[in-house]
Structure formats: structure tokens, C-alpha cells
Motif scaffolding. Sequence first.
Motif, short mmCIF file in Angstrom:
data_model
loop_
_atom_site.label_atom_id
_atom_site.label_comp_id
_atom_site.label_asym_id
_atom_site.label_seq_id
_atom_site.Cartn_x
_atom_site.Cartn_y
_atom_site.Cartn_z
N UNK A 2 -0.91 4.20 6.68
CA UNK A 2 -1.47 4.01 8.02
C UNK A 2 -1.75 5.36 8.68
N UNK A 3 -2.75 5.36 9.54
CA UNK A 3 -3.04 6.54 10.35
C UNK A 3 -2.38 6.38 11.71
N UNK A 4 -2.46 7.41 12.54
CA UNK A 4 -1.87 7.35 13.88
C UNK A 4 -2.49 6.22 14.70
N UNK A 5 -3.79 5.99 14.52
CA UNK A 5 -4.48 4.94 15.28
C UNK A 5 -4.06 3.54 14.87
N UNK A 6 -3.43 3.41 13.71
CA UNK A 6 -3.03 2.09 13.20
C UNK A 6 -1.58 1.74 13.50
N UNK A 7 -0.87 2.62 14.18
CA UNK A 7 0.52 2.33 14.54
C UNK A 7 0.55 1.19 15.56
N UNK A 8 1.40 0.20 15.32
CA UNK A 8 1.49 -0.96 16.20
C UNK A 8 2.81 -1.00 16.96
N UNK A 9 2.98 -2.07 17.76
CA UNK A 9 4.18 -2.20 18.59
C UNK A 9 5.44 -2.27 17.74
N UNK A 10 5.39 -3.03 16.65
CA UNK A 10 6.57 -3.15 15.79
C UNK A 10 6.95 -1.79 15.21
N UNK A 11 5.94 -1.05 14.78
CA UNK A 11 6.20 0.29 14.23
C UNK A 11 6.88 1.18 15.27
N UNK A 12 6.32 1.18 16.48
CA UNK A 12 6.85 2.05 17.54
C UNK A 12 8.30 1.69 17.87
N UNK A 13 8.59 0.39 17.96
CA UNK A 13 9.94 -0.04 18.32
C UNK A 13 10.94 0.27 17.21
N UNK A 14 10.55 0.01 15.95
CA UNK A 14 11.46 0.28 14.84
C UNK A 14 11.71 1.78 14.67
N UNK A 15 10.67 2.59 14.84
CA UNK A 15 10.87 4.04 14.78
C UNK A 15 11.71 4.49 15.96
N UNK A 16 11.57 3.82 17.11
CA UNK A 16 12.40 4.11 18.27
C UNK A 16 13.87 3.83 18.00
N UNK A 17 14.17 2.71 17.33
CA UNK A 17 15.56 2.41 16.96
C UNK A 17 16.08 3.44 15.95
N UNK A 18 15.19 3.87 15.05
CA UNK A 18 15.59 4.91 14.10
C UNK A 18 15.92 6.20 14.84
N UNK A 19 15.14 6.52 15.88
CA UNK A 19 15.39 7.73 16.65
C UNK A 19 16.79 7.71 17.28
N UNK A 20 17.25 6.51 17.64
CA UNK A 20 18.58 6.39 18.24
C UNK A 20 19.67 6.79 17.25
N UNK A 21 19.41 6.64 15.95
CA UNK A 21 20.38 7.05 14.93
C UNK A 21 20.60 8.55 14.98
N UNK A 32 2.15 3.60 26.11
CA UNK A 32 3.12 2.52 26.29
C UNK A 32 4.06 2.41 25.10
N UNK A 33 3.54 2.59 23.90
CA UNK A 33 4.37 2.48 22.70
C UNK A 33 5.41 3.60 22.65
N UNK A 34 5.03 4.80 23.09
CA UNK A 34 5.99 5.90 23.15
C UNK A 34 7.10 5.56 24.15
N UNK A 35 6.72 4.95 25.28
CA UNK A 35 7.72 4.53 26.27
C UNK A 35 8.67 3.49 25.71
N UNK A 36 8.12 2.47 25.05
CA UNK A 36 8.94 1.42 24.45
C UNK A 36 9.84 1.99 23.36
N UNK A 37 9.28 2.89 22.55
CA UNK A 37 10.05 3.49 21.47
C UNK A 37 11.18 4.40 21.94
N UNK A 38 11.12 4.82 23.21
CA UNK A 38 12.15 5.69 23.77
C UNK A 38 13.35 4.89 24.29
#
Length: 282
Positions: free
Chosen positions: A148-167, A89-95
Motif C-alpha cells: 500500500x501507498x500512503x494514500x491507501x492507508x485506511x481507518x483500520x490501518x491508522x488505528x492498529x498502527x496507533x495501538x502499536x505506537x502505544x507499545x 483525522x486518522x493521525x488524530x485517531x491513531x494518537x
Amino acid sequence: MSLFEAIILGVVQGLTEFIPISSTAHLRIVPALAGWQDPGAAFSAIIQTGTLAAVLIYFHRDIAGISTAFVKGVLSGKPFGTQESKMGWMIGVGTLPIVFFGLLFKTPIETSLRSLYWIGAALIALALLLSAAEWRMKRRAARGQKPKTLAEIGWKDALLIGFAQAVALVPGSSRSGVTITAGLFLDLSRETAARFSFLLSLPAVLAAGLYQLYDQWDAISASSDSMTNLAAATLSAGIVGYASIAFLLSFLKSHSTGLFIAYRLLLGLLILGMLATGGLQP
């Protein structure tokens, strides 16, 4: 383009897609230096499906685990029941950000933003941001704070990295570069930031490649040479891309991104210098 040019550009794509130095920039710079025509944004998007295949093969266990958990979570009525289903779900939101901004700014991304002025500036700008992220990470390490490890990534992390990906829609910024930089600012380890970056890229790269294939199919299918060149470029991008993933993940276990920062700065300054002296046309 010739078959030779297509293969060379495929190799360039594979080498630079995952290393944070911008594949789009190099697919624009290499033809400019060699005196070839700009292959265009559509060509870049389509041959990225080769590096997409490299990610699918390299991370097939992770992807299978996430996909299975995602489906089981939906069917059981507990979509966030496990870390793997939550990751899906986080990958979907981050996209979502890159889809929104990619459609909103489609025309300038494919035209004016491919100027070498933009690319040179983006190479330098992200190098400075990545340098700041590295500095912050080293300060945290000096204070004994663990990343943080991969298991510790949260919703905020996924969304902010998703916005970074848009750059990364701006040529020269680098998809892996901006997402790894965002990950470091969010206290992920270098390797974790890279792994999440690669997983997050899957939906966006697949969607962009399929869209461009559909949009450009008449032009592609009109010539057997065009289809052969695209196939050769995509295949070479996939093979070299797989090796690049293995290299980067191994490299980041014991090294910083300083080498890539220096390369981006030097290349950006070289491009802007050649533009200023007339050695390159924008």
C-alpha cells in the motif's frame, strides 16, 4: 549531568529516535555503560521535542497540506472530503491509544519499566516481530502483491498502527520500530510505513514534551545549568534527528530492516548477558 553528557545524550536521541532501535533504550543504556546517572523519563520526553522539530522541518510540506485540508474540511462540513483531510483525522485517531495507555501506566513507565531487564527483553521481542513482518512482506512480493501507498492507508490501518505506537511506551520497544512493524504487517511498503510512523508521532511527542516541561518546570528553572543542558541536548537531538530521517527513508527504498533486526538482537542479548554476569545493574 554535565553539558558534555547532555550533548552526547542529545546525539544519541537524534540517532536512535527514527531508526527502529529504540531511543529510550539507548538513553538508558549509554549512561549505564558510561557510569552516568539515568537521565530519567522526563529528560527523554523533553529532548524528544528536538526530534519533533526535525520531523516538522523535514515533512513541512506534508504537514502543511494535511493541516490546511483538515481545517478546510471542517469549515466546509466535509471533514473527510479529501485524502489529506482524512489523513489528519486518522493521525488524530491513531494518537488516542498512546494517550490513554500513557496516562494509565504513567508510573510504571517512568519507574519499573525502565529496568534494563525490560529493555533487553523488548529489544529482542521486537526484533523477532520485525523479522516476521519482513518475512511476510517478502512472501507477498514473491506472489506479485504490491504494498500500500500512503494514500491507501485506511481507518483500520491508522488505528492498529496507533495501538502499536502505544507499545512504544515500554522502553526498548521503539516508537518507529513498533509502528513500522505494524505497517509492514498491514501491507504498507517500508518507506510508507516509516513516513506514516513519523507523521503519527507528532501529536504524541508534542504532548509528552509539553507535559513534562510543565510538570518538571520548577526543577528545570531552579538551575541555569539544567536549562542549558536541556537546551543543548534538545538542539543536538534535532540536528542529528533530521539527518537520521533522511538516512532512514533513503535506506528503506532499497533495503530491508534486517540490519536493525540484527542490531536489536545483539544489543538485547548483550544487555541480558551483562546483567546476568553483574557487568550492568538493572
